[in-house]
Scaffold this active site. Structure first.
Site, PDB file in Angstrom:
ATOM      1  N   TYR A 127       0.791  -1.215  -0.051  1.00 48.89           N
ATOM      2  CA  TYR A 127      -0.075  -0.009  -0.109  1.00 48.89           C
ATOM      3  C   TYR A 127       0.740   1.428  -0.046  1.00 48.89           C
ATOM      4  CZ  TYR A 127      -3.667  -3.234   1.269  1.00 48.89           C
ATOM      5  OH  TYR A 127      -4.703  -4.478   1.323  1.00 48.89           O
ATOM      6  N   ASN A 150     -11.965  -0.323  -5.862  1.00 49.69           N
ATOM      7  CA  ASN A 150     -11.697  -0.674  -7.329  1.00 49.69           C
ATOM      8  C   ASN A 150     -12.915  -1.130  -7.814  1.00 49.69           C
ATOM      9  OD1 ASN A 150     -10.592  -1.713  -9.545  1.00 49.69           O
ATOM     10  ND2 ASN A 150      -9.256  -2.946  -8.577  1.00 49.69           N
ATOM     11  N   CYS A 158      -5.948  -5.336  -7.549  1.00 51.03           N
ATOM     12  CA  CYS A 158      -5.808  -5.010  -6.141  1.00 51.03           C
ATOM     13  C   CYS A 158      -5.360  -6.064  -5.501  1.00 51.03           C
ATOM     14  CB  CYS A 158      -7.020  -4.206  -5.681  1.00 51.03           C
ATOM     15  SG  CYS A 158      -8.660  -5.253  -6.075  1.00 51.03           S
ATOM     16  N   HIS A 159      -5.608  -7.340  -6.158  1.00 50.13           N
ATOM     17  CA  HIS A 159      -5.189  -8.490  -5.133  1.00 50.13           C
ATOM     18  C   HIS A 159      -3.590  -8.464  -5.006  1.00 50.13           C
ATOM     19  CE1 HIS A 159      -5.257  -9.720  -9.395  1.00 50.13           C
ATOM     20  NE2 HIS A 159      -4.350 -10.788  -9.102  1.00 50.13           N
ATOM     21  N   GLU A 185      -1.278 -17.081  -9.506  1.00 48.73           N
ATOM     22  CA  GLU A 185      -0.172 -16.445 -10.140  1.00 48.73           C
ATOM     23  C   GLU A 185       1.291 -16.748  -9.743  1.00 48.73           C
ATOM     24  OE1 GLU A 185      -0.608 -11.970  -9.952  1.00 48.73           O
ATOM     25  OE2 GLU A 185      -2.568 -12.027 -10.877  1.00 48.73           O
TER      26      GLU A 185
END
Length: 193
Positions: A127, A150, A158-159, A185
């Site tokens: 952040y 978002n 945003c993850h 990912e």
């Protein structure tokens, strides 16, 4: 749940043509809304009730309900659906679907654009890092608010935003969903159970 009410923002001039669909994914159904400009909204957990609520809020915000095909917004939805399916199948790392940023503005839009452009698949940012990148040192909490509002999660990832100490931080659709996206990912191990 993403706030798509547009509270605090001026209404767009006149009704906007937009389209809606849902797509099945490994994290549950996603609701997708698009205008001819691009993908407008991604809503997690889009079962019938959530989808109806999201469509109602978007209808109020945009001044009209979703339109049937054919229209350019449905072409955007087709692209978004294909790309999200490929992403969840592990075949896509970068989204190319155009985005309609009209559900966000100001600081939130700056942060989300930075995130979309510079935090690629399989990487993380804190952040505070995002606050620094947009020239707002000390605005880590405000970045958290931007992530929570978002309108385009997954596509605007945003993850991938975590706490400076390595903690996962928050995620509106739930931390299990965030963990699943990060595992997909390769950032976190796949859950054993």
């Amino acid at each position: 749940m993403t706030d798509v009410t547009g509270a605090g923002r001026a209404a767009p001039p006149g009704p906007q043509a937009w389209a809606w669909t849902t797509v099945a994914t490994r994290v549950g159904p996603l609701g997708l809304a698009a205008t001819e400009k691009g993908l407008l909204c991604v809503a997690f957990h889009a079962d019938a009730a959530t989808a109806a609520d999201t469509v109602a809020r978007l209808t109020r915000r945009l001044g009209s309900g979703p339109v049937p095909p054919p229209c350019a917004a449905h072409e955007v939805l087709a692209t978004a659906t294909a790309e999200l399916t490929a992403y969840f199948d592990g075949r896509l790392r970068t989204f190319s679907v155009p985005l309609d940023w009209s559900l966000t503005s100001g600081f939130n839009r700056r942060v989300l654009r930075e995130l979309a452009a510079h935090v690629p698949y399989g990487t993380l940012a804190s952040y505070q890092d995002l606050a620094d990148r947009v020239g707002e040192r000390g605005a880590a909490r405000a970045v958290g608010v931007a992530m929570g509002s978002n309108p385009l999660p997954v596509v605007v990832p945003c993850h991938r935003v975590i706490e400076s100490n390595g903690g996962l931080g928050g995620f509106g659709p739930g931390l299990e969903t965030k963990r699943d996206l990060l595992a997909l990912e390769g950032v976190l191990p796949e859950p054993l159970f």
